[in-house]
Design a protein around this motif. Structure first.
Motif, PDB file in Angstrom:
ATOM      1  N   HIS A 100     -19.135  27.903 -22.148  1.00  0.00           N
ATOM      2  CA  HIS A 100     -17.794  27.889 -21.559  1.00  0.00           C
ATOM      3  C   HIS A 100     -17.947  27.736 -20.047  1.00  0.00           C
ATOM      4  O   HIS A 100     -18.462  28.621 -19.374  1.00  0.00           O
ATOM      5  CB  HIS A 100     -17.036  29.179 -21.879  1.00  0.00           C
ATOM      6  CG  HIS A 100     -16.751  29.366 -23.340  1.00  0.00           C
ATOM      7  ND1 HIS A 100     -15.892  28.538 -24.041  1.00  0.00           N
ATOM      8  CD2 HIS A 100     -17.219  30.271 -24.235  1.00  0.00           C
ATOM      9  CE1 HIS A 100     -15.842  28.928 -25.299  1.00  0.00           C
ATOM     10  NE2 HIS A 100     -16.641  29.976 -25.453  1.00  0.00           N
ATOM     11  N   TYR A 156     -15.284  26.829 -17.831  1.00  0.00           N
ATOM     12  CA  TYR A 156     -14.082  27.258 -17.098  1.00  0.00           C
ATOM     13  C   TYR A 156     -13.168  28.003 -18.066  1.00  0.00           C
ATOM     14  O   TYR A 156     -12.843  27.499 -19.146  1.00  0.00           O
ATOM     15  CB  TYR A 156     -13.362  26.040 -16.511  1.00  0.00           C
ATOM     16  CG  TYR A 156     -12.333  26.365 -15.461  1.00  0.00           C
ATOM     17  CD1 TYR A 156     -12.712  26.641 -14.153  1.00  0.00           C
ATOM     18  CD2 TYR A 156     -10.980  26.391 -15.773  1.00  0.00           C
ATOM     19  CE1 TYR A 156     -11.766  26.920 -13.174  1.00  0.00           C
ATOM     20  CE2 TYR A 156     -10.028  26.680 -14.805  1.00  0.00           C
ATOM     21  CZ  TYR A 156     -10.427  26.946 -13.502  1.00  0.00           C
ATOM     22  OH  TYR A 156      -9.489  27.246 -12.537  1.00  0.00           O
ATOM     23  N   SER A 157     -12.764  29.203 -17.700  1.00  0.00           N
ATOM     24  CA  SER A 157     -11.936  30.015 -18.589  1.00  0.00           C
ATOM     25  C   SER A 157     -11.059  30.960 -17.770  1.00  0.00           C
ATOM     26  O   SER A 157     -11.533  31.557 -16.788  1.00  0.00           O
ATOM     27  CB  SER A 157     -12.821  30.825 -19.547  1.00  0.00           C
ATOM     28  OG  SER A 157     -12.043  31.639 -20.393  1.00  0.00           O
ATOM     29  N   ASP A 162      -8.683  30.472 -15.630  1.00  0.00           N
ATOM     30  CA  ASP A 162      -8.510  30.060 -14.227  1.00  0.00           C
ATOM     31  C   ASP A 162      -9.692  30.423 -13.340  1.00  0.00           C
ATOM     32  O   ASP A 162      -9.525  30.634 -12.122  1.00  0.00           O
ATOM     33  CB  ASP A 162      -7.227  30.671 -13.639  1.00  0.00           C
ATOM     34  CG  ASP A 162      -5.981  30.190 -14.372  1.00  0.00           C
ATOM     35  OD1 ASP A 162      -5.991  29.033 -14.836  1.00  0.00           O
ATOM     36  OD2 ASP A 162      -5.022  30.978 -14.488  1.00  0.00           O
ATOM     37  N   GLN A 163     -10.885  30.494 -13.896  1.00  0.00           N
ATOM     38  CA  GLN A 163     -12.065  30.736 -13.059  1.00  0.00           C
ATOM     39  C   GLN A 163     -13.319  30.172 -13.728  1.00  0.00           C
ATOM     40  O   GLN A 163     -13.361  30.010 -14.948  1.00  0.00           O
ATOM     41  CB  GLN A 163     -12.245  32.231 -12.787  1.00  0.00           C
ATOM     42  CG  GLN A 163     -12.471  33.077 -14.023  1.00  0.00           C
ATOM     43  CD  GLN A 163     -12.625  34.548 -13.692  1.00  0.00           C
ATOM     44  OE1 GLN A 163     -12.642  34.926 -12.521  1.00  0.00           O
ATOM     45  NE2 GLN A 163     -12.723  35.390 -14.713  1.00  0.00           N
ATOM     46  N   TRP A 164     -14.327  29.878 -12.880  1.00  0.00           N
ATOM     47  CA  TRP A 164     -15.589  29.378 -13.391  1.00  0.00           C
ATOM     48  C   TRP A 164     -16.327  30.503 -14.102  1.00  0.00           C
ATOM     49  O   TRP A 164     -16.257  31.664 -13.706  1.00  0.00           O
ATOM     50  CB  TRP A 164     -16.450  28.841 -12.246  1.00  0.00           C
ATOM     51  CG  TRP A 164     -15.827  27.720 -11.488  1.00  0.00           C
ATOM     52  CD1 TRP A 164     -15.310  27.754 -10.229  1.00  0.00           C
ATOM     53  CD2 TRP A 164     -15.651  26.373 -11.951  1.00  0.00           C
ATOM     54  NE1 TRP A 164     -14.815  26.528  -9.869  1.00  0.00           N
ATOM     55  CE2 TRP A 164     -15.012  25.651 -10.905  1.00  0.00           C
ATOM     56  CE3 TRP A 164     -15.953  25.705 -13.137  1.00  0.00           C
ATOM     57  CZ2 TRP A 164     -14.688  24.317 -11.014  1.00  0.00           C
ATOM     58  CZ3 TRP A 164     -15.629  24.364 -13.255  1.00  0.00           C
ATOM     59  CH2 TRP A 164     -15.008  23.685 -12.203  1.00  0.00           C
ATOM     60  N   MET A 174     -21.562  30.684 -13.110  1.00  0.00           N
ATOM     61  CA  MET A 174     -22.082  29.454 -12.516  1.00  0.00           C
ATOM     62  C   MET A 174     -23.602  29.497 -12.311  1.00  0.00           C
ATOM     63  O   MET A 174     -24.269  28.465 -12.361  1.00  0.00           O
ATOM     64  CB  MET A 174     -21.387  29.184 -11.183  1.00  0.00           C
ATOM     65  CG  MET A 174     -19.936  28.777 -11.319  1.00  0.00           C
ATOM     66  SD  MET A 174     -19.695  27.422 -12.513  1.00  0.00           S
ATOM     67  CE  MET A 174     -20.652  26.130 -11.778  1.00  0.00           C
TER      68      MET A 174
END
Length: 276
Positions: free
Chosen positions: A75, A77-78, A80-82, A85
């Motif tokens: 996943h 992007y979930s 509204d946030q990365w 990373m």
């Protein structure tokens, strides 16, 4: 993975490949000097097996990065946030090395793939690793930034050396230089793990102490010296082993020739006796 295992895993991969190369390249070099046709026939098989292993290792790394207990599990992007990373950056590094392994296999399995593409892809993989690492440690404590930045010398050095092999293929000096840098990467990943994530309950390092930074810089030089010594020792061992085998084989050949000549002489004597 921002933990000890996350650095020990790639360190082990690089060490295994580096140690194998420190034996393979001298073996290939001495056999080419002796124009051994048997090795040339088996060399393609060895390269395909090695490429398969170098593809498998990064795949294991990607799965480890993605499916650790707190991993992103693919996943990106979930909500509204990365998502994780750092794990995604590590996975991207592994992905390029997997692509390098696949390219190596295609070079030996598909005849129309241009010779040198394998080295080019390996150089791209190393460059991508260094590129991602350069932007990987911003806003971290000084020791954390410094110990990762030292890794870039081995990474970019290996990328440049491998790119030169596109032009100067089968150059033993470049191959051994690349091997030493791969071993250095392996040992240095382990060193990063021990410094930033001390196992076995050992005390943590003061990441703002300048003397720790000075020691780590000196320690990096020691690591490379050890890598060079490993390459030199394995090169010497391969040379001694092949020389000993050659002498043994030559001795057997001389013995057979003497036996044949003795048998011929004995037959000639018998024929002469019969004629008399």
């Amino acid at each position: 993975m921002a933990n000890f295992k996350g650095h020990a895993l790639p360190g082990s991969f690089f060490l295994i490949i580096g140690l194998w190369w420190s034996v393979k390249y001298p073996l290939k070099y001495f056999h080419q000097k002796g124009k051994n046709c048997q090795l040339n026939r088996n060399y393609s098989r060895i390269e395909i097996i090695e490429a398969a292993v170098r593809t498998l290792f990064p795949v294991i790394g990607i799965l480890a990065e993605q499916f650790v207990p707190d991993g992103p599990q693919f996943h990106l992007y979930s909500e509204d946030q990365w998502v994780k990373m750092m794990n995604w950056q590590h996975s991207t590094m592994y992905l390029f090395f997997a692509a390098s392994g696949i390219t190596d296999m295609l070079t030996y399995l598909v005849t129309y793939v241009p010779l040198g593409v394998d080295r080019l892809m390996m150089a791209v993989a190393a460059f991508t690793e260094g590129f991602l690492f350069y932007y990987h440690v911003h806003n971290r404590p000084p020791l954390d930034q410094h110990i990762h930045s030292l890794l870039l010398f081995a990474v970019f050095g290996g990328a440049i050396s491998t790119f030169l092999e596109v032009i100067l293929r089968d150059n033993i000096v470049l191959e051994l230089f690349r091997t030493s840098l791969v071993i250095l990467q392996g040992t240095w990943f382990w060193q990063i793990g021990f410094v930033l994530f001390p196992p076995f309950g050992t005390p943590e390092w003061d990441q703002k102490d300048h003397e720790n930074i000075m020691f780590i810089t000196m320690c990096y030089s020691w690591h490379y010296l050890v890598a060079v010594c490993i390459v030199a020792i394995n090169y010497s061992l391969v040379y001694c082993l092949l020389t000993r085998l050659k002498r043994h084989r030559d001795g057997e050949t001389i013995g057979i020739q003497k036996l044949k000549s003795g048998h011929t002489y004995h037959t000639a004597l018998l024929n002469t006796s019969d004629e008399e």
